[in-house]
Design an enzyme around this catalytic site. Sequence first.
Site, short mmCIF file in Angstrom:
data_model
loop_
_atom_site.label_atom_id
_atom_site.label_comp_id
_atom_site.label_asym_id
_atom_site.label_seq_id
_atom_site.Cartn_x
_atom_site.Cartn_y
_atom_site.Cartn_z
N CYS A 98 0.86 -1.17 0.00
CA CYS A 98 0.00 0.00 0.00
C CYS A 98 0.90 1.22 0.00
CB CYS A 98 -0.89 -0.01 1.24
SG CYS A 98 -1.85 1.50 1.47
N CYS A 102 -3.55 7.31 -1.67
CA CYS A 102 -4.85 7.37 -2.35
C CYS A 102 -5.93 8.00 -1.49
CB CYS A 102 -5.31 5.97 -2.74
SG CYS A 102 -4.14 5.14 -3.80
N THR A 189 -4.03 4.91 7.54
CA THR A 189 -3.03 4.44 6.59
C THR A 189 -2.25 5.63 6.07
OG1 THR A 189 -4.56 2.72 5.93
CG2 THR A 189 -2.74 3.15 4.45
N GLU A 255 0.18 1.99 9.51
CA GLU A 255 -1.13 2.23 10.11
C GLU A 255 -0.88 2.83 11.49
OE1 GLU A 255 -3.97 1.36 8.54
OE2 GLU A 255 -3.22 -0.01 6.98
N HIS A 290 -12.99 5.66 -3.39
CA HIS A 290 -11.96 4.88 -2.72
C HIS A 290 -12.13 3.37 -2.94
CE1 HIS A 290 -8.46 4.87 -0.34
NE2 HIS A 290 -8.98 4.24 0.70
N TYR A 294 -9.14 0.57 -5.01
CA TYR A 294 -8.55 -0.72 -4.66
C TYR A 294 -8.06 -1.51 -5.86
CZ TYR A 294 -8.90 -0.26 0.28
OH TYR A 294 -8.68 0.16 1.56
N CYS A 296 -5.48 -0.81 -6.98
CA CYS A 296 -4.07 -0.90 -6.60
C CYS A 296 -3.69 -2.34 -6.26
CB CYS A 296 -3.79 0.00 -5.41
SG CYS A 296 -4.62 -0.52 -3.91
N GLU A 444 -6.32 -5.40 4.91
CA GLU A 444 -6.71 -4.06 4.50
C GLU A 444 -7.61 -4.14 3.26
OE1 GLU A 444 -5.31 -1.57 2.18
OE2 GLU A 444 -6.39 0.01 3.23
#
Lengths: 482, 482, 482, 482
Positions: A98, A102, A189, A255, A290, A294, A296, A444
């Site tokens: 991650c 974003c 995050t 986190e 969002h 994901y 990603c 996550e």
Amino acid sequence: MPIRTAAEYIESLRGRKLRVYLMGELVEEPVDHPIIRPSINAVADTYAMAEEDPELATATSKLTGQRVNRFLQVTQDANDVVMQNRMQRRLGQRTGTCFQRCVGMDAINSMYSVTYDIDQKHGTQYHTRFTDFVKHMQRENFVVGGAMTDPKGDRSKSPHEQADPDMFLRVVERRPDGVVLRGAKAHQTGCINSHWLLVMPTMRLGEGDKDYAICAAIPVDHPGISYIYGRQSCDTRAMEDTDIDNGNQRFGGQEAMIIFEDVFVPNSHVFMDGEYQFAATLVERFTGYHRRSYVCKTGLGDVIIGAAATIADYNGVAKASHIKDKLVEMTHLNETIYGAGIAASHESKPTAAGNYQCDEMLANVCKHNVTRFPYEISRLAQDLAGGLMVTLPADADFKNEKTKPLLEKYLAGRPGVSVDNRRRVLRLIENMTMGRNAVGYLTESMHGAGSPQAQRVQITRLSDMEGKKRLAKNLAGVKDEE
Amino acid sequence: MPIRTAAEYIESLRGRKLRVYLMGELVEEPVDHPIIRPSINAVADTYAMAEEDPELATATSKLTGQRVNRFLQVTQDANDVVMQNRMQRRLGQRTGTCFQRCVGMDAINSMYSVTYDIDQKHGTQYHTRFTDFVKHMQRENFVVGGAMTDPKGDRSKSPHEQADPDMFLRVVERRPDGVVLRGAKAHQTGCINSHWLLVMPTMRLGEGDKDYAICAAIPVDHPGISYIYGRQSCDTRAMEDTDIDNGNQRFGGQEAMIIFEDVFVPNSHVFMDGEYQFAATLVERFTGYHRRSYVCKTGLGDVIIGAAATIADYNGVAKASHIKDKLVEMTHLNETIYGAGIAASHESKPTAAGNYQCDEMLANVCKHNVTRFPYEISRLAQDLAGGLMVTLPADADFKNEKTKPLLEKYLAGRPGVSVDNRRRVLRLIENMTMGRNAVGYLTESMHGAGSPQAQRVQITRLSDMEGKKRLAKNLAGVKDEE
Amino acid sequence: MPIRTAAEYIESLRGRKLRVYLMGELVEEPVDHPIIRPSINAVADTYAMAEEDPELATATSKLTGQRVNRFLQVTQDANDVVMQNRMQRRLGQRTGTCFQRCVGMDAINSMYSVTYDIDQKHGTQYHTRFTDFVKHMQRENFVVGGAMTDPKGDRSKSPHEQADPDMFLRVVERRPDGVVLRGAKAHQTGCINSHWLLVMPTMRLGEGDKDYAICAAIPVDHPGISYIYGRQSCDTRAMEDTDIDNGNQRFGGQEAMIIFEDVFVPNSHVFMDGEYQFAATLVERFTGYHRRSYVCKTGLGDVIIGAAATIADYNGVAKASHIKDKLVEMTHLNETIYGAGIAASHESKPTAAGNYQCDEMLANVCKHNVTRFPYEISRLAQDLAGGLMVTLPADADFKNEKTKPLLEKYLAGRPGVSVDNRRRVLRLIENMTMGRNAVGYLTESMHGAGSPQAQRVQITRLSDMEGKKRLAKNLAGVKDEE
Amino acid sequence: MPIRTAAEYIESLRGRKLRVYLMGELVEEPVDHPIIRPSINAVADTYAMAEEDPELATATSKLTGQRVNRFLQVTQDANDVVMQNRMQRRLGQRTGTCFQRCVGMDAINSMYSVTYDIDQKHGTQYHTRFTDFVKHMQRENFVVGGAMTDPKGDRSKSPHEQADPDMFLRVVERRPDGVVLRGAKAHQTGCINSHWLLVMPTMRLGEGDKDYAICAAIPVDHPGISYIYGRQSCDTRAMEDTDIDNGNQRFGGQEAMIIFEDVFVPNSHVFMDGEYQFAATLVERFTGYHRRSYVCKTGLGDVIIGAAATIADYNGVAKASHIKDKLVEMTHLNETIYGAGIAASHESKPTAAGNYQCDEMLANVCKHNVTRFPYEISRLAQDLAGGLMVTLPADADFKNEKTKPLLEKYLAGRPGVSVDNRRRVLRLIENMTMGRNAVGYLTESMHGAGSPQAQRVQITRLSDMEGKKRLAKNLAGVKDEE
């Protein structure tokens, strides 16, 4: 002068005197802490990629007329939304984790339209203020972290009904020149590696919750803020003297819990204050963006598929039909996630404010698949990895003069494959399926941007079930219903 | 004068003296045969929708400058490809079956670019000929059926190696003015209800297969052609005196075997003849388009989800959480298919000929999900339907004076729901999961445009596994590989 | 005097001067090493349970007439085989990890019948020797570790074809009084906490592999043996000052590589030497037993389901229908594994030697489900756990005087639930899905007793596909086949 | 004289003057009706197998001391329960359909213990009466159909609250010598081909429902009973002149609605009358047995797997790895069902009455898998079948002199495989996945013995979630909970 390079970005984080706690201790300098540094490196790569591939990772801002990092761009057409996804996949491929930038991107885009709508309704000036804030970020090329999730306390109660009123971030004092905030944001995050935080409400609010209807920008190094770092599976391997056992030495996620102890925010950085009716709108727009962000994870998927294919090569079984079949299944699942995500972006529509908002149904579908398929991809990766992934001795044993020759003798595989390279790839798969980056790739994926049930609620809401019933009744010839 | 309405289309099919065999008999007039008519109605709805919703179901052709049915449009930009998908979903919703006109649409678009490429390589004139053919179709608003799948005989052998050389459609004679074709095309979805057929090779060909490298347009009513109609589950219910037991009284699909007994085709309608190297290209481009065309099944999915929701209403259990959860799962799966399909269309790129070709990976992923999810959606629909779906007496028993009162007494459900409407919805679910339209919703979802393994082969080919390995090795720190 | 209690067992392991390497260092006393101790505790629990529940965890041995630990029992009827499964599930529930004593149990039972068969064929005396060995173990109540998996080197080559002949354990010298062994065994679950090792070949052997066809018993503390400990996810948390962050403080698994450097074994402890034809038989019988032994994972499943239910309670969402639905799904999957396993045991048949061998098909089916369902159960457990599982700060932060009050304030949930208990349950779920015991619950479920493809090969072999074809042809009315 | 053979059984059904309605008409003689006959043949096979394989299909009754058909046996030990499953699988293999005699078998065994329990509580004489009834059935070797499912009307209301009191079967009059019943039973699998019906309540009853708490035996040919036959997918193909298109020419299932219009039952045949507290017990015991009886579907699974393997042979692709992989997956799923079912039987425990009752958790798990895996097995079978399964012309086209040579030419596959045999196997797969026996293999697998949610309710009830929580808390070290 704006931050230009990854190195400049890392330098910009130094010496900020943040109050960061990690494993019971106050961290001297987060930039140099081996557990924290990989998460900084991941964000740094968003700068590196902007230099290396500007078409992908930057965009021309209508606000400033300048080329800006794409993470700071207010989307100007559907293609801008699509390009976010392409960039996200590529960064997932480059970092295998991650990269944490974003949330801010999606927060900027959802607040851009919501501040506009509030102003339309209430005659406020939030949109101009917010636009100024975004321009500032673009000019300096800062990292903006979005902070949404409150601790929530007793989930059966609304914010103002909580025994402790601080369980949701709130305004504890209003002054002529600004507001004072108290509370916390959990599961954050990427925050210690940001420059600014955008705080936002986490859910639909009612009239009694006005003090909780607050959006604002706050510098990360505000003296009223503390950070408590969350621990991750295998986190302390980063403290060991090894560049192998971490699996992914350079990159990791972050986190933390952020605690706001009476933090003053000047009016210029307040973008919602009391307009509780817009909290749900903001959450929906943000989660819309969002959940599609994901994709990603398909970049991480590319990495884990590649790792599985590599270990199959190293094990000399790459041509076995069941191995190939598992690789194609992994690819199919990965691309299924991508399909729904990129489709959501392509289907973007303009908001009243003029920026572009993705398709909500497809965004939810994308995220919902993300709560499933990475787990199956991981399972298949562990299948291909073989048991050695969890029985491999520590790197230190490969350096010990007694055990090194024994291990190199007995762990030799097919000719031309070094034991070290085999270990590296196995540790990468461990890292992504059980270790530090499993946090990002799996857990996550499950809970970020809303847990699975949250998507099911939205999919239901968007499913037009009455319309579907009409289709069926029409074809079935249903008659004379009251 | 072009065909304008559904009624005109149906009229245009009459009196063509087709040689159609069905259940052992030569059919007098296919248009009036109760088993065949529903498949004609389905195509007719493509005309009806063009009138009712021209933005969705027609497009302006660059070739003629006229507004044409979208099924005949040569795609001019990515939006044209996307709009095909939107139209397909809507038609699936309207008909609850395969409307059979996509094969021609996808054949037109793939042949458009392939004829261009052949001409570039070989100096032939196929592209102009083909463009003229398309213009003709557009002007008359004809239905074009694509015919690709040969019987194939012994699958371990290439066309020219078969014991019987006719197992793949081939040129048996070349004359100055044209070619003579012999062979058959199997599993032909929609042909008797078309005006023209576009025949194409079904797979990669080698040098010995030149006579099989043939693309041509042939009128459906050519006297050298025979049609043998395939039977479908529950097909003969259409012959019974009931408008309920069919489940979907108006609409159905059609599958037939087409036999070509020395059919002459003039040169003007020959678009490939011997250029065997382009057979694979054509198949790939066609399956690219066509695998994404399976988003039509999400339209059928909308119907079956609607039917399941309706029967849950009728059964008085619509509020049970497990019922709602199954409906959202069905919706999620349905939209997952849609996501990959519409994404494939959005990601279209121009060909050398100038029309737009969808993304091949996402098209394959879409179709591969279509080989799975409709089965799960059907399973869930049967779960919600309850056992009555398969124990319900025949419509005739509801008309018999002895049994009618007994059935109406004992099949009464919650107040306000008639037994007849309950039957209608149950029969629709039966129709889509076990009956005539299960052929289209399930089995054809499995095998149309290539069986699952065909997609897996393509996904593998497109997966850039070497690139993925490099991503993994980079992050793992793999060193000094030879 | 036999070992009677868990404490006596632990004492029996002390002072053995084992050569154990862990993280680059020679371990002083494994019993006291915090990383190793939990795996010793898990085996110790097999002694504790024998005391607490002798009906379940002991049996009367026909060999000695005495009550013996069930792990040392030669099965005398199908019920003995069934009782193993019941004991395994209970131990899984008690320890939440792999308790490591099954390999020896299954090795004893498979070698018992195979030594008998070898003697019948070759007139050897292995069975008597082996029975004597088992009696000795029973009388002393020793832990026997089975050691099967060789490093294997280049997997495309048989043992005697390897570049390095030591890639499979082998006889390097035969003396009148015994044999000398060299090689290694990899992925050894439970060895340092055993008293004796039973080495066995790992796969089908050919005539050239005679020196590899060796079964023998060797004391764990033989001076020619070295152990290199495999590292596990989060292993070093055991070195930290916390009883929470480990998730399961008391129990863990153990994997090590065992290296045999010219280890002499007297004839009395040699149970196969050169009878290569029986290697495959032994492997099949052993994997038969052992694949069904994976019902132990249903005990772990009970723990993780219980943990998920507990965290749902703590989060105040236990009554939500989607939560209940996930718990029932987890339970269903868990019991599906149990069904196939216990069925395999119930369907046991006597061997020629007189002990009982489970049903091979069902044993393979059990294990194959074990390669799938624990992953899905884990995924659902992570769903119920919520994101806090991976963002929770370290235990040390809950002891730091600055952060403790902040964390306790903001992590408070519903009334009556302490933050510490919430942390404990979350860390247990982390432990089983990403941490140390994820090794046993997931990866070892995948690869132990053979990777998934090994089961598929066996299921195919056992499927009587020709018989099934006959059933189908009979019903279909297939005629006149050649 | 008892019925001995299949032929005698069929003869015993003739001339009974049943009032059977089918497709709007009163059936003259059900035995000779082509739609009904296959379901009679299936039951007849239970007699044939008793002759051919008496060890499997008969048992020695303790009640009579005679050898009786196993379907009539009161289970005397766990092995008796296990043998039922073995017989069921074998009959599934022989018939490829539901053989309809299990409901009676499971009803006999559950009523045997429940009548005993009622007598213990209420001092009634039901158990003796019932035992006499069973002896009678055993001596005559009659088929007993169990009839449980009431129409239910408005599902939100209990029986006595219904607008129409007849929506559940009830006592409308009590006379000194017996009771008069009115109402209906829906979805009755196998009744017209039975000799006696055992009616039982369908669910938990309350005090107001006393008149609905009725168990009784009634001869099938009682003049007060009417039967309305349910139609099935493709049912009318049985009326066509073909022995191929039916797929399974000999065997089929049967579902009907039974209507009781004031049927008198003498006291000797009343086994519960008003003891409403035992209705739930009876339902639970019956569904316990019956959910495990669904291992019959693994016999059907064997057939469909065999059919899929055969068509792969015929298509010349049997050696392709993806084909083999699909066959092993089908087998694995099929055996997973079997494992849970046979385990439930093995784990049987004695009731107070002395017969044996299977394990309820595993029985529910078995059935729950039956609501899933046959659908996936069918999907894979359709994958292997290829599209021809749904495009194949009717048998009549293969008899027509024009089309026969064309079809035989173009449908020829690999040498040595006749087109007819290929058709037969394809039609069998169609029969089991979309046709008449799909009713039994799929929809009835979903809803018979309770729909999926019913199993989930039971699995939840049996899951001992509190015990599981204690396991987790113990390992997690949870402390000081109130």
